[in-house]
Scaffold this motif. Structure first.
Motif, PDB file in Angstrom:
ATOM      1  N   LYS A 133       0.928  -1.247  -0.046  1.00  0.00           N
ATOM      2  CA  LYS A 133       0.090  -0.202  -0.097  1.00  0.00           C
ATOM      3  C   LYS A 133       0.883   1.315  -0.002  1.00  0.00           C
ATOM      4  O   LYS A 133       0.547   2.140  -0.460  1.00  0.00           O
ATOM      5  N   ASN A 134       1.860   1.016   0.385  1.00  0.00           N
ATOM      6  CA  ASN A 134       2.993   2.291   0.475  1.00  0.00           C
ATOM      7  C   ASN A 134       3.998   2.342  -0.648  1.00  0.00           C
ATOM      8  O   ASN A 134       4.801   3.289  -0.506  1.00  0.00           O
ATOM      9  N   CYS A 135       3.687   1.696  -1.692  1.00  0.00           N
ATOM     10  CA  CYS A 135       4.707   1.821  -2.780  1.00  0.00           C
ATOM     11  C   CYS A 135       4.305   3.179  -3.420  1.00  0.00           C
ATOM     12  O   CYS A 135       3.130   3.733  -3.787  1.00  0.00           O
ATOM     13  N   THR A 136       5.778   3.787  -3.896  1.00  0.00           N
ATOM     14  CA  THR A 136       5.457   4.960  -4.717  1.00  0.00           C
ATOM     15  C   THR A 136       5.136   4.766  -6.167  1.00  0.00           C
ATOM     16  O   THR A 136       4.486   5.322  -6.902  1.00  0.00           O
ATOM     17  N   VAL A 137       5.854   3.739  -6.707  1.00  0.00           N
ATOM     18  CA  VAL A 137       5.496   3.347  -7.765  1.00  0.00           C
ATOM     19  C   VAL A 137       5.544   1.694  -7.837  1.00  0.00           C
ATOM     20  O   VAL A 137       6.411   1.201  -7.028  1.00  0.00           O
ATOM     21  N   CYS A 138       4.760   0.982  -8.627  1.00  0.00           N
ATOM     22  CA  CYS A 138       4.701  -0.323  -8.745  1.00  0.00           C
ATOM     23  C   CYS A 138       5.946  -0.827  -9.548  1.00  0.00           C
ATOM     24  O   CYS A 138       6.119  -0.355 -10.388  1.00  0.00           O
ATOM     25  N   SER A 139       6.125  -2.160  -8.981  1.00  0.00           N
ATOM     26  CA  SER A 139       7.203  -3.014  -9.799  1.00  0.00           C
ATOM     27  C   SER A 139       6.477  -3.560 -10.953  1.00  0.00           C
ATOM     28  O   SER A 139       5.489  -3.608 -11.312  1.00  0.00           O
ATOM     29  N   GLU A 140       7.677  -3.821 -11.899  1.00  0.00           N
ATOM     30  CA  GLU A 140       7.020  -4.567 -12.993  1.00  0.00           C
ATOM     31  C   GLU A 140       6.303  -5.700 -12.815  1.00  0.00           C
ATOM     32  O   GLU A 140       6.626  -6.559 -12.289  1.00  0.00           O
ATOM     33  N   GLY A 141       5.143  -5.872 -13.634  1.00  0.00           N
ATOM     34  CA  GLY A 141       4.278  -7.060 -13.259  1.00  0.00           C
ATOM     35  C   GLY A 141       3.213  -6.754 -12.111  1.00  0.00           C
ATOM     36  O   GLY A 141       2.500  -7.876 -11.901  1.00  0.00           O
ATOM     37  N   TYR A 142       3.311  -5.486 -11.575  1.00  0.00           N
ATOM     38  CA  TYR A 142       2.196  -5.463 -10.643  1.00  0.00           C
ATOM     39  C   TYR A 142       1.230  -4.109 -11.010  1.00  0.00           C
ATOM     40  O   TYR A 142       1.826  -3.225 -11.583  1.00  0.00           O
ATOM     41  N   ASN A 143       0.048  -4.357 -10.524  1.00  0.00           N
ATOM     42  CA  ASN A 143      -0.842  -3.224 -10.939  1.00  0.00           C
ATOM     43  C   ASN A 143      -1.229  -2.322  -9.545  1.00  0.00           C
ATOM     44  O   ASN A 143      -1.469  -3.302  -8.469  1.00  0.00           O
ATOM     45  N   PHE A 144      -1.532  -1.356  -9.743  1.00  0.00           N
ATOM     46  CA  PHE A 144      -2.103  -0.650  -8.536  1.00  0.00           C
ATOM     47  C   PHE A 144      -3.573  -0.651  -8.419  1.00  0.00           C
ATOM     48  O   PHE A 144      -4.230  -0.472  -9.638  1.00  0.00           O
ATOM     49  N   VAL A 145      -4.285  -1.010  -7.249  1.00  0.00           N
ATOM     50  CA  VAL A 145      -5.553  -1.398  -7.181  1.00  0.00           C
ATOM     51  C   VAL A 145      -5.913  -0.132  -5.795  1.00  0.00           C
ATOM     52  O   VAL A 145      -5.133  -0.250  -4.874  1.00  0.00           O
ATOM     53  N   GLU A 146      -6.852   0.500  -6.016  1.00  0.00           N
ATOM     54  CA  GLU A 146      -7.194   1.372  -5.014  1.00  0.00           C
ATOM     55  C   GLU A 146      -7.530   0.433  -3.385  1.00  0.00           C
ATOM     56  O   GLU A 146      -7.996  -0.436  -3.528  1.00  0.00           O
ATOM     57  N   ASN A 147      -6.856   1.054  -2.572  1.00  0.00           N
ATOM     58  CA  ASN A 147      -7.243   0.759  -1.384  1.00  0.00           C
ATOM     59  C   ASN A 147      -6.300  -0.518  -1.148  1.00  0.00           C
ATOM     60  O   ASN A 147      -6.502  -1.253   0.173  1.00  0.00           O
ATOM     61  N   GLU A 148      -5.667  -1.096  -1.902  1.00  0.00           N
ATOM     62  CA  GLU A 148      -4.875  -2.323  -1.656  1.00  0.00           C
ATOM     63  C   GLU A 148      -3.274  -2.303  -2.223  1.00  0.00           C
ATOM     64  O   GLU A 148      -2.584  -2.635  -1.518  1.00  0.00           O
ATOM     65  N   GLY A 149      -3.237  -1.037  -3.061  1.00  0.00           N
ATOM     66  CA  GLY A 149      -1.747  -0.750  -3.412  1.00  0.00           C
ATOM     67  C   GLY A 149      -1.378  -1.491  -4.784  1.00  0.00           C
ATOM     68  O   GLY A 149      -2.138  -1.983  -5.699  1.00  0.00           O
ATOM     69  N   CYS A 150      -0.125  -1.863  -4.796  1.00  0.00           N
ATOM     70  CA  CYS A 150       0.428  -2.700  -5.984  1.00  0.00           C
ATOM     71  C   CYS A 150       0.184  -4.183  -5.773  1.00  0.00           C
ATOM     72  O   CYS A 150       0.795  -4.838  -4.760  1.00  0.00           O
TER      73      CYS A 150
END
Length: 288
Positions: free
Chosen positions: A228-245
């Motif tokens: 949830k505290n990622c500034t940018v997601c790693s490759e292969g991860y998607n940002f989901v609201e309230n869940e993070g990467c």
């Protein structure tokens, strides 16, 4: 005639070999010296080697002289041996034999500073002054006390008590060499190791600086623990609201598990219905 032909052939070959094809004699000498010359160590390290070897020999001569039998009787009988010239000679015979790197330097120091070794052995040894402090720091000035460095043994970056903020090692600390800089521990950076390195975050719950590794879902930077505290997601991860990467595969597996649970529930209801037997009423029998 054969010998003359051979001689002429050799002269022809030698004549056609240019000077650049053969290394200078000086280079050959230096090459042979490099093959057989022992690797040298710093002056401070050489002195440390001598001290370790000397103290090891001191311990060995003690155990050899007092091992086995009645210890009290042996102490009285061999008490004179403790500070004897015989023991010092036996120690000298063992000196530097256990040293690997800088063995020749160790032998040279032992010979050059025999008087200083004698002074410590006979006079300073029982005054709670260690041989390293006496010889390497005070007498030869090859080394410095811990967490100090340079010709004048000044404090390492960050101070003597807590160099490098307590999160690193003072390079050249304990030596007379310069400069001194901090080699930070994993996760820390800065001249005094007082910052968190990229890929780490500062743990606010700690009373002092504490850098923790970011979640694997975060690319380089994060504000705290977890995805949830990622500034940018790693490759292969998607940002989901309230869940993070979030890893999409994890989401699919979650949905698949949920679908399986629903299917299992339906199947359970069907099985229960199949197992139920209904008794026909008298009216139903008459109609059949």
């Amino acid at each position: 005639m054969l010998n003359l032909s051979i001689l002429l052939g050799i002269l022809f070959i030698c004549h056609n070999v240019t000077s650049t094809e053969l290394p200078p004699i000086s280079n050959i000498d230096s090459l042979s010296n490099s093959l057989f010359t022992e690797k040298t160590v710093s002056s401070c390290s050489a002195c440390k080697n001598l001290v370790k070897s000397f103290l090891k020999a001191v311990d060995k001569t003690t155990r050899q002289s007092f091992e086995g039998g009645d210890a009290d009787w042996e102490r009285k009988k061999l008490g004179a041996y403790e500070n004897s010239e015989l023991r010092f000679i036996e120690i000298q015979e063992k000196l530097c034999t256990d040293v690997t790197s800088g063995k020749d330097q160790c032998y040279n120091l032992a010979e050059l500073y025999e008087n200083e070794l004698e002074e410590w052995f006979y006079e300073e040894r029982n005054k709670n002054l260690g041989l390293f402090d006496f010889l390497c720091i005070n007498q030869l000035k090859f080394c410095c006390p811990n967490n100090t460095y340079g010709p004048n043994c000044v404090p390492c970056p960050g101070g003597i008590e807590k160099p490098c903020g307590g999160h690193g090692e003072c390079l050249n600390g304990g030596t007379r060499e310069v400069p001194a800089s901090c080699l930070c521990d994993i996760g820390y950076t800065g001249e005094l190791c007082d910052e968190c390195k990229t890929g780490f975050y500062e743990d606010k719950s700690s009373s002092s600086l504490s850098c923790k590794l970011c979640d694997v879902a975060c690319k380089d930077y994060c504000r705290g623990p977890g995805p949830k505290n990622c500034t940018v997601c790693s490759e292969g991860y998607n940002f989901v609201e309230n869940e993070g990467c979030i890893d999409p595969l994890d989401s699919l597996e979650g949905n698949e598990d949920l679908s399986n649970d629903t299917d299992n529930a339906k199947m359970g209801v069907k099985n229960n219905l199949d197992n139920i037997t209904i008794d026909a009423t008298p009216t139903e029998h008459s109609e059949l």
